[in-house]
Design a protein around this motif. Structure first.
Motif, short mmCIF file in Angstrom:
data_model
loop_
_atom_site.label_atom_id
_atom_site.label_comp_id
_atom_site.label_asym_id
_atom_site.label_seq_id
_atom_site.Cartn_x
_atom_site.Cartn_y
_atom_site.Cartn_z
N THR A 1 -8.50 -3.54 5.16
CA THR A 1 -9.17 -2.78 4.12
C THR A 1 -10.30 -2.00 4.77
N ILE B 1 -17.24 -8.49 -0.64
CA ILE B 1 -16.35 -8.16 -1.77
C ILE B 1 -14.98 -7.72 -1.28
N GLU B 2 -14.95 -6.79 -0.34
CA GLU B 2 -13.67 -6.25 0.12
C GLU B 2 -12.86 -7.27 0.94
N GLN C 1 -11.39 -9.72 -1.61
CA GLN C 1 -10.29 -9.08 -2.34
C GLN C 1 -9.03 -9.02 -1.48
N GLU D 1 -7.57 -12.61 -1.03
CA GLU D 1 -6.99 -13.08 -2.29
C GLU D 1 -5.67 -12.39 -2.59
N GLU D 2 -5.58 -11.11 -2.29
CA GLU D 2 -4.32 -10.40 -2.53
C GLU D 2 -3.22 -10.85 -1.56
N LEU E 1 -5.34 -2.13 1.94
CA LEU E 1 -6.09 -1.63 0.79
C LEU E 1 -7.03 -0.50 1.19
N ASN E 2 -7.47 0.24 0.19
CA ASN E 2 -8.43 1.32 0.37
C ASN E 2 -7.97 2.28 1.47
#
Length: 120
Positions: free
Chosen positions: A9, A21-22, A25, A28-29, A108-109
């Motif tokens: 990410t 936070i990132e 996330q 967890e994903e 992500l991102n």
């Protein structure tokens, strides 16, 4: 059998709260998409680009419920000119019977550019 699951990410700025936070996330994903429980995880290696240095991403992992005994380690990626900035990468070693071709790697991102072939 132990399998490796990759993910990455990016963050918008080198701030501890964004790192936490990132990273949380992303982890967890990875576990949600691959139906993994913390007790199935052998270890987690987290790397960051050198411009991510205000917090340890592993702290975010250790604060997740059930993750306090999962071995984690942080380190920096190689500083390759032109590489994706502000990037956090994860390599999770997991005990699983999931065939390698069915493992879901998570990007992500801004990190989706790293492996567009794996982004679903």
């Amino acid at each position: 059998m132990i399998r490796g699951i990759r993910g990455a990410t990016t963050i918008e700025a080198n701030l501890p709260e964004m790192i936490y936070i990132e990273t949380a996330q992303l982890v967890e994903e990875i576990v949600e998409k691959n139906k993994i429980q913390p007790e199935d995880i052998v270890s987690v290696v987290i790397t960051t680009t050198p411009d991510v240095n205000t917090a340890f991403p592993a702290k975010a992992v250790r604060t997740l419920e059930g993750w306090q005994f999962v071995p984690t380690m942080c380190m920096h990626e190689m500083n390759v000119p032109g590489s994706l900035p502000l990037c956090i990468r994860v390599l999770m070693h997991v005990n699983t019977d999931i065939p390698q071709k069915d493992i879901q790697h998570i990007y992500l991102n801004g990190a989706v550019v790293l492996r567009p072939d794996l982004v679903k």
